[in-house]
Design a protein around this motif. Structure first.
Motif, mmCIF file in Angstrom:
data_model
loop_
_atom_site.group_PDB
_atom_site.id
_atom_site.type_symbol
_atom_site.label_atom_id
_atom_site.label_comp_id
_atom_site.label_asym_id
_atom_site.label_seq_id
_atom_site.Cartn_x
_atom_site.Cartn_y
_atom_site.Cartn_z
ATOM 1 N N UNK A 69 0.795 -1.226 0.000
ATOM 2 C CA UNK A 69 0.000 0.000 0.000
ATOM 3 C C UNK A 69 0.827 1.276 0.000
ATOM 4 N N UNK A 70 2.106 1.165 -0.310
ATOM 5 C CA UNK A 70 2.925 2.371 -0.345
ATOM 6 C C UNK A 70 2.400 3.399 -1.329
ATOM 7 N N UNK A 71 2.014 2.941 -2.515
ATOM 8 C CA UNK A 71 1.454 3.856 -3.511
ATOM 9 C C UNK A 71 0.152 4.460 -3.002
ATOM 10 N N UNK A 72 -0.685 3.628 -2.397
ATOM 11 C CA UNK A 72 -1.960 4.111 -1.850
ATOM 12 C C UNK A 72 -1.729 5.180 -0.783
ATOM 13 N N UNK A 73 -0.752 4.947 0.090
ATOM 14 C CA UNK A 73 -0.460 5.909 1.162
ATOM 15 C C UNK A 73 -0.073 7.265 0.578
ATOM 16 N N UNK A 74 0.820 7.251 -0.389
ATOM 17 C CA UNK A 74 1.288 8.514 -0.953
ATOM 18 C C UNK A 74 0.198 9.202 -1.776
ATOM 19 N N UNK A 75 -0.582 8.440 -2.533
ATOM 20 C CA UNK A 75 -1.678 9.050 -3.304
ATOM 21 C C UNK A 75 -2.754 9.631 -2.392
ATOM 22 N N UNK A 76 -2.948 9.020 -1.226
ATOM 23 C CA UNK A 76 -3.952 9.524 -0.280
ATOM 24 C C UNK A 76 -3.550 10.855 0.323
ATOM 25 N N UNK A 77 -2.252 11.141 0.344
ATOM 26 C CA UNK A 77 -1.756 12.366 0.976
ATOM 27 C C UNK A 77 -1.195 13.354 -0.036
ATOM 28 N N UNK A 78 -1.434 13.123 -1.308
ATOM 29 C CA UNK A 78 -0.930 14.017 -2.335
ATOM 30 C C UNK A 78 -1.411 15.450 -2.062
ATOM 31 N N UNK A 79 -0.510 16.423 -1.910
ATOM 32 C CA UNK A 79 -0.919 17.780 -1.507
ATOM 33 C C UNK A 79 -1.485 18.596 -2.673
ATOM 34 N N UNK A 80 -2.516 18.038 -3.311
ATOM 35 C CA UNK A 80 -3.186 18.706 -4.425
ATOM 36 C C UNK A 80 -4.693 18.558 -4.274
ATOM 37 N N UNK A 81 -5.427 19.523 -4.758
ATOM 38 C CA UNK A 81 -6.888 19.453 -4.686
ATOM 39 C C UNK A 81 -7.448 18.348 -5.571
ATOM 40 N N UNK A 82 -6.598 17.776 -6.415
ATOM 41 C CA UNK A 82 -7.011 16.665 -7.261
ATOM 42 C C UNK A 82 -7.595 15.525 -6.447
ATOM 43 N N UNK A 83 -7.059 15.312 -5.265
ATOM 44 C CA UNK A 83 -7.518 14.184 -4.464
ATOM 45 C C UNK A 83 -8.949 14.346 -3.954
ATOM 46 N N UNK A 84 -9.515 15.528 -4.094
ATOM 47 C CA UNK A 84 -10.895 15.765 -3.677
ATOM 48 C C UNK A 84 -11.899 15.383 -4.761
ATOM 49 N N UNK A 85 -11.417 15.097 -5.971
ATOM 50 C CA UNK A 85 -12.305 14.721 -7.051
ATOM 51 C C UNK A 85 -12.923 13.350 -6.775
ATOM 52 N N UNK A 86 -14.172 13.173 -7.228
ATOM 53 C CA UNK A 86 -14.899 11.928 -6.955
ATOM 54 C C UNK A 86 -14.209 10.727 -7.599
ATOM 55 N N UNK A 87 -13.779 10.889 -8.863
ATOM 56 C CA UNK A 87 -13.137 9.774 -9.554
ATOM 57 C C UNK A 87 -11.828 9.368 -8.888
ATOM 58 N N UNK A 88 -11.123 10.365 -8.321
ATOM 59 C CA UNK A 88 -9.841 10.096 -7.671
ATOM 60 C C UNK A 88 -10.066 9.290 -6.392
ATOM 61 N N UNK A 89 -11.086 9.682 -5.628
ATOM 62 C CA UNK A 89 -11.376 8.958 -4.393
ATOM 63 C C UNK A 89 -11.896 7.555 -4.697
ATOM 64 N N UNK A 90 -12.643 7.427 -5.806
ATOM 65 C CA UNK A 90 -13.096 6.104 -6.206
ATOM 66 C C UNK A 90 -11.929 5.206 -6.599
ATOM 67 N N UNK A 91 -10.948 5.787 -7.290
ATOM 68 C CA UNK A 91 -9.760 5.021 -7.666
ATOM 69 C C UNK A 91 -9.018 4.516 -6.429
ATOM 70 N N UNK A 92 -8.874 5.382 -5.422
ATOM 71 C CA UNK A 92 -8.196 4.971 -4.202
ATOM 72 C C UNK A 92 -8.959 3.849 -3.503
ATOM 73 N N UNK A 93 -10.270 3.926 -3.471
ATOM 74 C CA UNK A 93 -11.082 2.890 -2.811
ATOM 75 C C UNK A 93 -10.849 1.534 -3.474
ATOM 76 N N UNK A 94 -10.952 1.491 -4.798
ATOM 77 C CA UNK A 94 -10.810 0.212 -5.486
ATOM 78 C C UNK A 94 -9.379 -0.308 -5.420
ATOM 79 N N UNK A 95 -8.395 0.582 -5.429
ATOM 80 C CA UNK A 95 -7.010 0.158 -5.211
ATOM 81 C C UNK A 95 -6.893 -0.542 -3.852
ATOM 82 N N UNK A 96 -7.425 0.101 -2.836
ATOM 83 C CA UNK A 96 -7.338 -0.424 -1.470
ATOM 84 C C UNK A 96 -7.992 -1.790 -1.366
ATOM 85 N N UNK A 97 -9.177 -1.924 -1.884
ATOM 86 C CA UNK A 97 -9.927 -3.169 -1.741
ATOM 87 C C UNK A 97 -9.309 -4.288 -2.583
ATOM 88 N N UNK A 98 -9.030 -4.018 -3.845
ATOM 89 C CA UNK A 98 -8.564 -5.078 -4.742
ATOM 90 C C UNK A 98 -7.146 -5.526 -4.384
#
Length: 636
Positions: A65-94
């Protein structure tokens, strides 16, 4: 307070905590399924088992989950987008459904058949056409584990808290980017530390054998381990057991066998004596004027080991002692277990956790107390982990020294200065019950080649950067012998001195290439003169364990790739190593085998050398045969 719990950092911590919980549930299932093989954990060892489990789980979580950890804390407003949060969810689960839940639960079943954790062997080197069919059969037979897997995946999906609205402490402006960048950098640093198992100068990337730091039982070491660590850490070395089989199972032991069957008597009987092995960092034979007088004949400084030379003149000296490797971690199994390292250092192979009976364990069976001393941090460089796997009961490290003598003797790089740590070791040996076995790994004669300031002006400069450090260690041994030479335990001790490998700093032309670049200091000293003389034939680190077993009265069969120098004249007199090719240095000359097919590339043109070449092929085949079996005992 509610807003703080909804920050990206707080939610990430929660999600990572869920992964630790899932790994612990998988570990519980692993133990229940394999309880008969692992044995019941004692209450007194639960704390250590849990501590070790958390360390390896941390590595597994970062790997997965190293990639997941860093993408979750990316200091950009991009991470607030719905598609971005959905991508993180499916990464985490799968990803975690496969690497955390499925891999560990598959391991639960697989371990029963192989006695080792699931590694890259099974992922990348499986050559069975029916692998999917077998997997389906195992799933049907172990349906309850499939249900547990589904439950764990559901737990991760539900516990992710996908519908929770994330709120940053600072939503806009420079504070958002500055604060986010600081958190991101901290998370990246902690991830690297977690992946390596620490971040000190002495920390080597954690390996499977590090589990032995938390238990002396190899079965429970497998309980501590977890995937995906075991899979990803073994990529690159997993296929190293591939080798050519020159001899049939019936022919092989006729050519070479690692099983020794001692005679009822020995040339020298020192039964009941203590054993103390000093594994000396970078102590090349060329440092010694006694071993290489010709190097110093026309030089003003006559060698840098005058005290060790004096011991060699009064002990049993192996004038042609050769290291079996070029790294410190290769020396440990060579000296303590008579097990060489070829393509991959033995300690770094997952198969090293197989059953073995090495020198410390065999002496412990005879009532010896056992200890390993090293002035670095506990667990650093893999030394302590290996010592535990070899049967050492007690590890003594920098932390133990500083608990008694304070923190002022740290050398600033590796650990406690050797002079002070040798004195401390003598104090500890004085308090140990006899007979005892102890080994100590020195540190100071190592890059960056510094010595204590109080000696900087008095020690010889030498001809390379390491010579001053070598002279310092020689002095440290002199002071150790001066202080403890009058103790009763000292007079009853067999002292073994051997280098781990040659120094990276060389000044004699003949030591820059093979075999001179493997020639090390090696000798045995007994204070009462029970052992004296010189052994002129070729010896190796692998010979130390068999020779000591002969001296201490062992009459039971044992497993070793070396020979008892005093009692086994029929075994090959050689030193084996690997540097991209398999090499055996013999009295006939060097025998070199090609890595891929073990065909002879170099060999002296004599019948004796040809016979030795066949025996050397057999040694390599025996080595990889036992690696495959994960067993290193005489009863295999």
């Amino acid at each position: 307070m509610k807003r703080l719990l909804h920050t990206p950092l707080a939610l990430l911590v929660w999600r990572i905590a869920l992964l630790y919980a899932a790994l612990m549930l998988c570990r519980a299932a692993f133990w229940v399924y394999n309880a008969a093989l692992l044995g019941p954990p004692e209450w007194s060892e639960l704390g250590q088992l849990v501590a070790g489990s958390l360390k390896f789980d941390t590595v597994s979580v970062v790997y997965a989950d190293g990639v997941f950890i860093l993408l979750s804390l990316l200091p950009l407003h991009l991470r607030e987008q719905r598609w971005y949060r959905g991508m993180l969810f499916w990464y985490y689960v799968i990803v975690n459904a496969v690497l955390i839940a499925a891999a560990n639960l598959a391991d639960t079943v697989y371990f029963r058949y192989t006695q080792k954790r699931f590694t890259a062997d099974e992922i990348f080197f499986a050559d069975n056409d029916n692998s999917l069919q077998l997997a389906g059969k195992f799933m049907a037979e172990n349906w309850y584990l499939v249900l547990l897997w589904a439950g764990l995946v559901a737990l991760l999906a539900w516990g992710y808290r996908r519908r929770t609205h994330e709120e940053s402490v600072f939503s806009r402006g420079w504070a958002y980017y500055a604060g986010g960048t600081a958190v991101f950098a901290l998370a990246a640093g902690l991830s690297v530390a977690g992946m390596r198992g620490g971040m000190t100068r002495m920390t080597r990337p954690i390996t499977l054998s590090n589990a032995m730091l938390y238990t002396a039982d190899s079965g429970k070491a497998n309980l501590i381990l977890s995937n995906p660590f075991c899979i990803l850490r073994t990529i690159g070395s997993a296929g190293s057991v591939k080798y050519r089989k020159y001899f049939t199972p019936e022919e092989l032991p006729q050519r070479f066998t690692p099983v020794h069957r001692p005679a009822d008597s020995a040339a020298v009987d020192l039964t009941g004596r203590n054993v103390m092995i000093f594994i000396m960092e970078s102590m090349s034979a060329e440092h010694s004027a006694f071993l290489h007088p010709e190097l110093y004949a026309d030089l003003p400084e006559k060698g840098f080991t005058p005290f060790l030379d004096s011991l060699m003149r009064n002990g049993l000296t192996f004038k042609r002692m050769y290291a079996n490797g070029s790294r410190s971690i290769q020396a440990m199994p060579s000296v303590l277990g008579s097990i060489p390292s070829f393509r991959t250092p033995f300690v770094l192979m997952p198969q090293s956790l197989g059953e073995s009976r090495q020198l410390p364990a065999m002496l412990a069976d005879k009532g010896y107390a056992t200890a390993f001393f090293c002035g670095s941090e506990r667990g650093s460089m893999g030394f302590g982990a290996y010592a535990r796997s070899a049967g050492v009961e007690r590890l003594v490290s920098r932390e133990d020294y500083e608990a008694k003598h304070g923190t002022g003797d740290f050398d600033g790089y590796w650990g406690i200065w050797d002079e002070e740590f040798l004195q401390f070791t003598g104090e500890e040996l004085t308090a140990m019950p006899e007979p005892f076995f102890a080994a100590l790994f020195t540190l100071s004669s190592h890059h960056p080649f510094v010595v204590p300031e109080k000696y900087a002006a008095t020690l010889p400069e030498g001809y390379t950067r390491i010579h001053k450090g070598v002279a310092y260690d020689d002095r440290a041994f002199r002071l150790f012998f001066q202080r403890f030479g009058g103790e009763e335990w000292f007079r009853r001790t067999i002292f073994v001195f051997v280098a781990d490998h040659v120094s990276s700093e060389k000044f004699a032309e003949e030591t820059r290439s093979y075999p001179g670049n493997m020639h090390v200091i090696g000798f045995i000293y007994t204070p009462d003169g029970a052992l004296r003389g010189e052994v002129g034939e070729i010896t190796q680190q692998l010979d130390i364990m068999p020779t000591l077993l002969g001296l201490t009265g062992n009459r039971k069969p044992y497993f070793a790739f070396g020979r008892d120098v005093l009692n086994e004249p029929q075994r090959p007199r050689w030193s084996v190593s690997y540097d991209g090719r398999f090499r055996a240095l013999t009295g006939e000359g060097a025998i070199v085998l090609d890595d891929s097919d073990m065909d002879v590339q170099e060999c002296p043109a004599t019948p004796a050398a040809d016979s030795l070449a066949q025996n050397f092929r057999a040694l390599v085949q025996q080595y990889y045969t036992h690696i495959e079996k994960k067993s290193y005992t005489a009863n295999d």
